[in-house]
Design an enzyme around this catalytic site. Structure first.
Site, PDB file in Angstrom:
ATOM      1  CG  HIS A  40       8.602  -3.394   7.991  1.00 38.43           C
ATOM      2  ND1 HIS A  40       7.268  -3.744   7.933  1.00 38.43           N
ATOM      3  CD2 HIS A  40       9.186  -3.989   6.923  1.00 38.43           C
ATOM      4  CE1 HIS A  40       7.063  -4.507   6.882  1.00 38.43           C
ATOM      5  NE2 HIS A  40       8.203  -4.667   6.247  1.00 38.43           N
ATOM      6  CG  ASP A  73       2.374  -0.732  -1.676  1.00 40.36           C
ATOM      7  OD1 ASP A  73       3.220  -1.072  -2.524  1.00 40.36           O
ATOM      8  OD2 ASP A  73       2.063  -1.444  -0.711  1.00 40.36           O
ATOM      9  NE  ARG A 115       6.159  -4.851  -6.983  1.00 43.07           N
ATOM     10  CZ  ARG A 115       6.484  -4.813  -5.686  1.00 43.07           C
ATOM     11  NH1 ARG A 115       5.799  -4.084  -4.837  1.00 43.07           N
ATOM     12  NH2 ARG A 115       7.504  -5.519  -5.237  1.00 43.07           N
ATOM     13  CB  SER A 137       6.129  -1.966  -1.923  1.00 41.43           C
ATOM     14  OG  SER A 137       5.120  -2.673  -1.278  1.00 41.43           O
ATOM     15  CE  LYS A 176       3.218  -1.812   2.191  1.00 40.12           C
ATOM     16  NZ  LYS A 176       3.017  -3.110   1.566  1.00 40.12           N
TER      17      LYS A 176
HETATM   18  N1  URA Z   1       6.168  -6.553   1.210  1.00 43.95           N
HETATM   19  C1  URA Z   1       5.591  -5.429   0.755  1.00 43.95           C
HETATM   20  O1  URA Z   1       4.851  -4.762   1.462  1.00 43.95           O
HETATM   21  N2  URA Z   1       5.845  -5.058  -0.501  1.00 43.95           N
HETATM   22  C2  URA Z   1       6.669  -5.732  -1.323  1.00 43.95           C
HETATM   23  O2  URA Z   1       6.868  -5.336  -2.436  1.00 43.95           O
HETATM   24  C3  URA Z   1       7.255  -6.915  -0.837  1.00 43.95           C
HETATM   25  C4  URA Z   1       6.989  -7.299   0.445  1.00 43.95           C
END
Ligand code: URA
Length: 428
Positions: free
Chosen positions: A86, A165, A172, A187, A191
């Site tokens: 990632h 999320d 957010r 966050s 995922k």
């Molecule tokens: N990318 C995400 O998936 N979440 C965040 O909080 C910031 C960047």
């Protein structure tokens, strides 16, 4: 859910600098996902977390609760070990494209669930969609079969991975609570862990074109994410890599695919090859395949074969010509000297303004649009020489793109100090 709480008590605990209990965290994430905790209550809690932070134990539990809000994939029964990468996102960051087939060619399975771009960084799916016929949406059985047959799949996230999320990130975004390390780390990791990989390598970008501009912040984010992966039983390491200048020489969808194919053919820009290989080695080591040298798989064509099979398996034609933009505009050096600055953010915004990116989720992107660099930071240039070419289907955008790009280019009399491609490695 057995234990119930009043949302206002959970908010007060964090507002006053206290530690949330596991039961409070489980409840608040679940109740928020179901709509029982109101948006304004979650906004207040997110702000309290932003201001007062969370302990490692709290963030791990918060992440687990977000994973539990949806489904979790499981690739442990595949004949190859699975490993994922990632990136926190950057300008010209097309590494996933050569990396996934490269690591597959070396014996691992790479389930790479990716997204579309928003703002100045491009999305992996947008890039691949410039290949005629290629489709991003796959059903879970297709993903599994492709991992068995090819070893690599890059596709849109499937099912309902971490729906808590999705809801919280949107909140957010409009409440000034994105830039909190516990919230960003949980966050991203919720995922990634829900995607069911057994090992994960994080590429945390640092510099002007990155989400985190300062090295110390980027290292702190990397440490927080490595801790979360480790606590969830996923072997996780991170590299903090440079994003003060674009990676490679292109930013824009089809332009980046072309450059990725150059890497797979054994060429390509040195910085892009270096990041690709260093991440590949990290991924292979994470699943016990460290005896394999990914440089060999690039040199002997195995990575290219895996790329061709990966693209074809998703309906793409790896031999089809890539789309090109209808109009180009050259940017020329205005003095003799060395290119001392090619600012990543300036290039990213220019590519976006040319049509390579979108400002709203529903917008389409131009496949051929973007910025192609003929010189990179540190190169000697002569007055009148081409530094960059801008590409777009909508030439009225050139002036707008140049407004972003030109302040990010500088020519000086001495070469700039070299900047490392990899700044730091973070392990558990
Ligand atoms: N990318 C995400 O998936 N979440 C965040 O909080 C910031 C960047």
């Amino acid at each position: 859910m057995t234990q119930r709480f009043a949302a206002v008590d959970v908010i007060r605990t964090k507002r006053d600098g206290g530690r949330l209990s596991d039961a409070q965290i489980d409840w608040v994430i679940d109740a928020y996902t179901r709509g029982e905790v109101a948006e304004e209550q979650m906004s207040a809690l997110a702000m309290a977390v932003f201001l007062n932070g969370m302990t490692r134990g709290e963030v791990s539990r918060w992440t687990a609760a977000m994973i539990a809000s949806g489904s979790r994939l499981d690739f442990t029964d595949l004949p190859r070990p699975s490993v994922d990468k990632h990136s926190t996102g950057g300008v010209g960051d097309k590494v996933t494209l050569p990396l996934a087939p490269l690591v597959a060619a070396c014996g691992a399975a790479v389930p790479q669930l990716s997204g579309r771009g928003l703002g100045h960084t491009g999305g992996t799916l947008d890039k691949l969609e410039s290949i005629p016929g290629w489709r991003a949406s796959l059903e879970l059985p297709e993903i599994r079969q492709q991992l068995i047959d090819v070893g690599a799949v890059i596709c849109a996230a499937t099912g309902d991975l971490a729906p808590a999320d999705k809801k919280l990130y949107a909140l957010r975004d409009v409440t000034g609570t994105v830039e909190a390390i516990p919230l960003i780390a949980s966050s991203i990791m919720s995922k990634k862990i829900a995607e069911g990989t057994s090992a994960l390598v994080l590429d945390v970008k640092t510099g002007s074109g990155a989400f985190m501009k300062e090295l110390a912040q980027s290292v702190a984010l990397a440490e927080a994410m490595v801790a979360l992966g480790t606590d969830a039983g996923v072997r996780t390491t991170a590299l903090v890599t440079d994003m003060s200048t674009p990676l490679g020489r292109t930013a824009g969808n089809a332009l980046e695919v072309r450059e990725s194919v150059e890497v797979l053919a054994g060429g390509g820009p040195a910085d892009l090859v270096e990041v690709t290989l260093v991440l590949a080695r990290e991924m292979l080591a994470a699943v016990g395949l460290d005896a394999v040298d990914p440089a060999d798989a690039l040199a002997d064509g195995r990575a290219m074969d895996a790329w061709r099979r990966m693209i074809a398996a998703q309906g793409g034609d790896p031999d089809a010509p890539l789309p090109t933009a209808a109009h180009t505009h050259d940017v020329l050096a205005t003095a003799d000297g060395y290119l001392t600055e090619v600012d990543a953010m300036a290039v990213g915004v220019a590519a976006w303004r040319l049509g390579a990116g979108r400002a709203r989720r529903e917008e389409a992107v131009q496949a051929g649009a973007g910025v192609e660099l003929h010189a990179v930071r540190g190169d000697a240039v002569r007055v009148g020489e081409r530094i960059a070419t801008l590409h777009t289907d909508t030439p009225e955008r050139f002036a707008w793109a140049l407004e972003a790009l030109e302040p990010g280019l500088a020519v000086g009399q001495a070469p700039p100090a070299a900047v490392p491609v990899v700044h730091r490695r973070v392990t558990a």
